[in-house]
Design an enzyme around this catalytic site. Structure first.
Site, PDB file in Angstrom:
ATOM      1  CG  ASP A  17      -1.861   1.671   1.363  1.00 21.53           C
ATOM      2  OD1 ASP A  17      -2.269   1.440   0.563  1.00 21.53           O
ATOM      3  OD2 ASP A  17      -1.145   2.032   2.429  1.00 21.53           O
ATOM      4  CG  ASP A  19      -1.495   8.306   0.167  1.00 16.80           C
ATOM      5  OD1 ASP A  19       0.045   8.455  -0.085  1.00 16.80           O
ATOM      6  OD2 ASP A  19      -2.964   8.308  -0.388  1.00 16.80           O
ATOM      7  CB  THR A 111      -2.281   3.286  -4.137  1.00 17.59           C
ATOM      8  OG1 THR A 111      -2.924   4.373  -3.951  1.00 17.59           O
ATOM      9  CG2 THR A 111      -2.235   3.273  -5.656  1.00 17.59           C
ATOM     10  CE  LYS A 143      -5.344  -1.825  -1.922  1.00 24.14           C
ATOM     11  NZ  LYS A 143      -4.248  -0.922  -0.715  1.00 24.14           N
TER      12      LYS A 143
END
Length: 216
Positions: A17, A19, A111, A143
């Site tokens: 991932d 951030d 992401t 996600k």
């Protein structure tokens, strides 16, 4: 007697991932949502708390149900793009060492953001950019659907069981688990439910991630 040749070990891959995992973007995200909320006359703190738990379109449905969601999204994208150009970003301690220590082609970024923003943030922080970035535009479901991580594994030519997912958020952790991958959590004081291993910081996880990738 001639012994049988040792079985070739399959390559392992690491899926990150971005951030909250590699780049500290919390302050940037808070500022973007605060500016967006101000445009619509909404309470910034309330909007941000919803945004932390939901995808943008779901956030708009909750906090601004009377507004055009496409216009809401366009305004958010404008603010996010401006933040990539003007905002201050920092990579988490250990990120550069970690990514630089992984073999090319052995890792990817997965992401919920968009690739051009990720590349912009990586340029700002000096982090190496992988060959593969699976972003929000690359999949039909984000996600916590497993699809983003499964897409990344397929494009790397990897089996899910040979992949390590490194995440900081519950939705990403659920996505990795549903994809049948090993999932490690980083950058949180308390372990996210379901992770196979938890590290309070990315720095703490660096040697273990490198060891996973090299079968040590």
């Amino acid at each position: 007697m001639i012994s049988e040749p040792a079985r070739t070990r399959r390559a392992r891959h690491v899926l990150f991932d971005v951030d909250g995992t590699l780049i500290d973007a919390v302050d940037n995200q808070r500022r973007v949502w605060a500016t967006w909320a101000q445009r619509y006359g909404l309470d910034a703190d309330e909007v941000y708390q919803v945004a932390l738990r939901t995808r943008p379109t779901e956030t708009f449905a909750q906090v601004a149900p009377d507004h055009d969601p496409d216009a809401c999204l366009a305004a958010l994208h404008e603010l996010e793009d401006d933040d990539v150009r003007r905002g201050v970003y920092a990579a988490f301690d250990g990120a550069s060492e970690l990514l630089g220590g992984l073999p090319p082609g052995s890792w990817a970024l997965v992401t919920s953001n968009y690739e051009h923003r990720v590349r912009g943030r990586f340029r700002r922080t000096g982090l190496p950019v992988p060959e593969l970035i699976v972003d929000a535009a690359a999949v039909e479901e984000g996600k916590p659907s497993p699809l983003p991580y499964l897409r990344a594994a397929a494009r790397l030519g990897a089996e899910p069981e040979d992949c390590l997912v490194v995440e900081d958020a519950p939705s990403g952790v659920r996505a990795g688990l549903r994809a049948g991958m090993t999932v490690w959590g980083v950058n949180s004081a308390v372990a996210v439910e379901g992770v196979h291993r938890h590290f309070a910081s990315l720095r703490e996880a660096v040697p273990h991630i490198l060891a996973f990738a090299s079968h040590r």
